[in-house]
Design an enzyme around this catalytic site. Structure first.
Site, PDB file in Angstrom:
ATOM      1  N   LYS A 112      -6.903 -14.614  51.418  1.00 34.26           N
ATOM      2  CA  LYS A 112      -6.739 -15.958  51.983  1.00 34.26           C
ATOM      3  C   LYS A 112      -5.675 -15.970  53.070  1.00 34.26           C
ATOM      4  O   LYS A 112      -5.856 -16.628  54.088  1.00 34.26           O
ATOM      5  CB  LYS A 112      -6.392 -16.967  50.876  1.00 34.26           C
ATOM      6  CG  LYS A 112      -7.584 -17.313  49.996  1.00 34.26           C
ATOM      7  CD  LYS A 112      -7.337 -18.560  49.163  1.00 34.26           C
ATOM      8  CE  LYS A 112      -8.581 -18.875  48.324  1.00 34.26           C
ATOM      9  NZ  LYS A 112      -8.393 -20.027  47.450  1.00 34.26           N
ATOM     10  N   LYS A 195     -18.939 -13.533  47.502  1.00 24.83           N
ATOM     11  CA  LYS A 195     -19.108 -14.637  46.562  1.00 24.83           C
ATOM     12  C   LYS A 195     -19.350 -15.955  47.296  1.00 24.83           C
ATOM     13  O   LYS A 195     -18.863 -16.159  48.418  1.00 24.83           O
ATOM     14  CB  LYS A 195     -17.889 -14.752  45.633  1.00 24.83           C
ATOM     15  CG  LYS A 195     -16.649 -15.316  46.276  1.00 24.83           C
ATOM     16  CD  LYS A 195     -15.620 -15.794  45.237  1.00 24.83           C
ATOM     17  CE  LYS A 195     -14.482 -16.522  45.969  1.00 24.83           C
ATOM     18  NZ  LYS A 195     -13.542 -17.195  45.115  1.00 24.83           N
ATOM     19  N   LYS A 198     -16.037 -22.026  48.479  1.00 20.86           N
ATOM     20  CA  LYS A 198     -15.777 -23.249  49.237  1.00 20.86           C
ATOM     21  C   LYS A 198     -15.141 -22.934  50.575  1.00 20.86           C
ATOM     22  O   LYS A 198     -15.480 -23.502  51.591  1.00 20.86           O
ATOM     23  CB  LYS A 198     -14.774 -24.122  48.476  1.00 20.86           C
ATOM     24  CG  LYS A 198     -15.369 -24.932  47.371  1.00 20.86           C
ATOM     25  CD  LYS A 198     -14.271 -25.694  46.635  1.00 20.86           C
ATOM     26  CE  LYS A 198     -14.304 -25.341  45.171  1.00 20.86           C
ATOM     27  NZ  LYS A 198     -13.257 -25.896  44.364  1.00 20.86           N
TER      28      LYS A 198
HETATM   29  N1  AQP Z   1     -19.056 -17.581  43.478  1.00 19.68           N
HETATM   30  C1  AQP Z   1     -18.578 -17.726  42.269  1.00 19.68           C
HETATM   31  N2  AQP Z   1     -19.177 -17.144  41.202  1.00 19.68           N
HETATM   32  C2  AQP Z   1     -18.698 -17.300  39.944  1.00 19.68           C
HETATM   33  N3  AQP Z   1     -17.606 -18.053  39.660  1.00 19.68           N
HETATM   34  C3  AQP Z   1     -16.980 -18.661  40.682  1.00 19.68           C
HETATM   35  N4  AQP Z   1     -15.898 -19.462  40.733  1.00 19.68           N
HETATM   36  C4  AQP Z   1     -15.659 -19.818  42.019  1.00 19.68           C
HETATM   37  N5  AQP Z   1     -16.581 -19.260  42.820  1.00 19.68           N
HETATM   38  C5  AQP Z   1     -17.418 -18.530  42.020  1.00 19.68           C
HETATM   39  C6  AQP Z   1     -15.128 -19.891  39.573  1.00 19.68           C
HETATM   40  O1  AQP Z   1     -15.042 -21.298  39.596  1.00 19.68           O
HETATM   41  C7  AQP Z   1     -13.849 -21.688  38.937  1.00 19.68           C
HETATM   42  C8  AQP Z   1     -13.128 -22.746  39.719  1.00 19.68           C
HETATM   43  O2  AQP Z   1     -12.719 -22.187  40.914  1.00 19.68           O
HETATM   44  P1  AQP Z   1     -11.557 -22.729  41.778  1.00 19.68           P
HETATM   45  O3  AQP Z   1     -11.134 -24.052  41.426  1.00 19.68           O
HETATM   46  O4  AQP Z   1     -10.537 -21.670  41.895  1.00 19.68           O
HETATM   47  O5  AQP Z   1     -12.334 -22.878  43.010  1.00 19.68           O
HETATM   48  P2  AQP Z   1     -12.143 -22.043  44.161  1.00 19.68           P
HETATM   49  O6  AQP Z   1     -11.656 -20.660  43.862  1.00 19.68           O
HETATM   50  O7  AQP Z   1     -11.384 -22.914  45.071  1.00 19.68           O
HETATM   51  O8  AQP Z   1     -13.612 -21.964  44.543  1.00 19.68           O
HETATM   52  P3  AQP Z   1     -14.010 -21.055  45.600  1.00 19.68           P
HETATM   53  O9  AQP Z   1     -15.290 -21.526  46.126  1.00 19.68           O
HETATM   54  O10 AQP Z   1     -13.915 -19.664  45.087  1.00 19.68           O
HETATM   55  O11 AQP Z   1     -12.922 -21.384  46.691  1.00 19.68           O
HETATM   56  P4  AQP Z   1     -11.981 -20.427  47.415  1.00 19.68           P
HETATM   57  O12 AQP Z   1     -12.846 -19.400  48.025  1.00 19.68           O
HETATM   58  O13 AQP Z   1     -11.331 -21.349  48.365  1.00 19.68           O
HETATM   59  O14 AQP Z   1     -11.012 -19.874  46.421  1.00 19.68           O
HETATM   60  C9  AQP Z   1     -13.004 -20.428  38.753  1.00 19.68           C
HETATM   61  O15 AQP Z   1     -13.080 -20.023  37.409  1.00 19.68           O
HETATM   62  C10 AQP Z   1     -13.699 -19.419  39.628  1.00 19.68           C
HETATM   63  O16 AQP Z   1     -13.594 -18.114  39.104  1.00 19.68           O
END
Ligand code: AQP
Length: 332
Positions: A112, A195, A198
């Site tokens: 990130k 993966k 968001k």
């Molecule tokens: N692609 C994925 N496959 C399986 N599990 C996933 N999780 C996120 N993406 C995947 C799981 O969702 C839960 C909540 O995640 P979070 O609140 O940490 O959301 P996040 O990480 O902001 O979601 P993103 O889309 O992964 O955002 P970025 O990339 O910004 O960090 C967690 O248990 C996560 O493992």
């Protein structure tokens, strides 16, 4: 009952299919068998710049979506992280137990921060895994249901819990990750080697649960598949098709092998059309339920207040123990 704890960030509105299949779906199942604590981690959302009004709205929206997926405040404790100040309080102690080098090895931070550049990378983004350590240890969680991307953070939590227990005597439960192999990582529809995310997927790569079903159908139909035409679960050679098979199998509660068999000899088009249909059938009632919860913010806020009160009673006890162990003088 063993205890589970997990959280989800209230960023960018709708949850996506990765959040649901990787984590939230397990949360719903685990509330039947475990003493379950689930939270909207609004403090974590602050690691990246947020518009204050949007953050507030998205926090309610995240809670509404969690209720709409089937979390039941009678069966689990659902709350907002910032309503329980002990998270930030224990986090400081945990920061002081963590090596700088150890924190620097977190791959999510490396990804990130390199994406955002040094000027847009906050110290909070760097220390956020340690706040997560506090989140988990405060509740003495036995298991933490998350997606694969969180495995390293759970490992950090285990190391710090063991370090604290070794230094000050048995205080914290050392938690295990609860990661289901099949759905541990749901992939981007446009780039099925990374993966679904968001912050880094293109809009076409994400199935947003609150999207208009037609928009989701369009994304699914234009998902990148693989050369050849055989429908086979083979994440190495056929990551795109395998991802679609995983999503379809999980949403319809059958094994991937069964789905594979059903589509033997059929084309990618048939698989995509059926998946779009299944997603839309799942998402329509989910969106309707989410809207119902949002339409009644008073009830929603009072459910969250009750959840925070239950959470605080556990968190305050653990924090008091930890403060005592490290030698902080109790206040009057
Ligand atoms: N692609 C994925 N496959 C399986 N599990 C996933 N999780 C996120 N993406 C995947 C799981 O969702 C839960 C909540 O995640 P979070 O609140 O940490 O959301 P996040 O990480 O902001 O979601 P993103 O889309 O992964 O955002 P970025 O990339 O910004 O960090 C967690 O248990 C996560 O493992």
């Amino acid at each position: 009952r063993p205890r589970v704890l997990s959280g989800i960030q209230p960023t960018s509105g709708s949850f996506h299919m990765g959040n649901y299949l990787g984590a939230v779906r397990q949360w719903v199942a685990l509330q039947e068998t475990h003493d379950a604590f689930y939270m909207v981690v609004d403090l974590h959302a602050l690691t990246l710049p947020q518009d204050p009004r949007e953050l507030r709205a998205n926090t309610r929206l995240a809670a509404a979506q969690l209720l709409a997926t089937g979390l039941d405040p009678e069966r689990c404790t659902l709350f907002v992280q910032s309503h329980v100040p002990e998270h930030a309080q224990l986090s400081w102690v945990m920061e002081c137990m963590t090596g700088f080098g150890e924190a620097s090895r977190m791959t999510q931070f490396k990804d990130k921060s390199s994406r955002h550049g040094a000027d847009r990378t906050s110290v909070g983004l760097f220390t956020y895994p340690i706040l997560q350590v506090a989140d988990i240890l405060l509740y003495q969680a036995d298991q933490v249901p998350v997606g694969e991307d969180q495995r390293q953070h759970i490992e950090l939590t285990r190391n710090i819990a063991e370090r604290f227990n070794g230094r000050y005597g048995e205080t914290f439960t050392v938690p295990e990750p609860y990661i289901l192999r099949e759905t541990a990582k749901i992939f981007d529809l446009q780039d099925p080697t990374v993966k679904m995310s968001k912050s880094s997927s293109s809009p076409k790569g994400i199935i947003d649960l609150l999207d208009d079903p037609k928009a989701s159908a369009k994304k699914i139909k234009s998902a990148v598949t693989d050369t050849g035409s055989e429908i086979r679960f083979d994440p190495e050679q056929k990551p795109g098709v395998s991802n679609l098979l995983t999503i379809l199998a999980t949403l319809t509660d059958v094994t991937v092998a069964e789905v594979e068999q059903k589509y033997a000899g059929k084309g990618y088009g048939a698989l995509k059309t059926d998946l779009a249909e299944v997603v839309s059938e799942w998402a329509a009632p989910f969106s309707a339920r989410t809207r119902e919860y949002l339409d009644d913010p008073e009830t929603l806020d009072s459910l969250l207040a009750e959840g925070a009160e239950k959470a605080r009673s556990v968190a305050a006890e653990t924090l008091a123990q930890a403060y005592d162990k490290v030698g902080l003088l109790p206040g009057k």
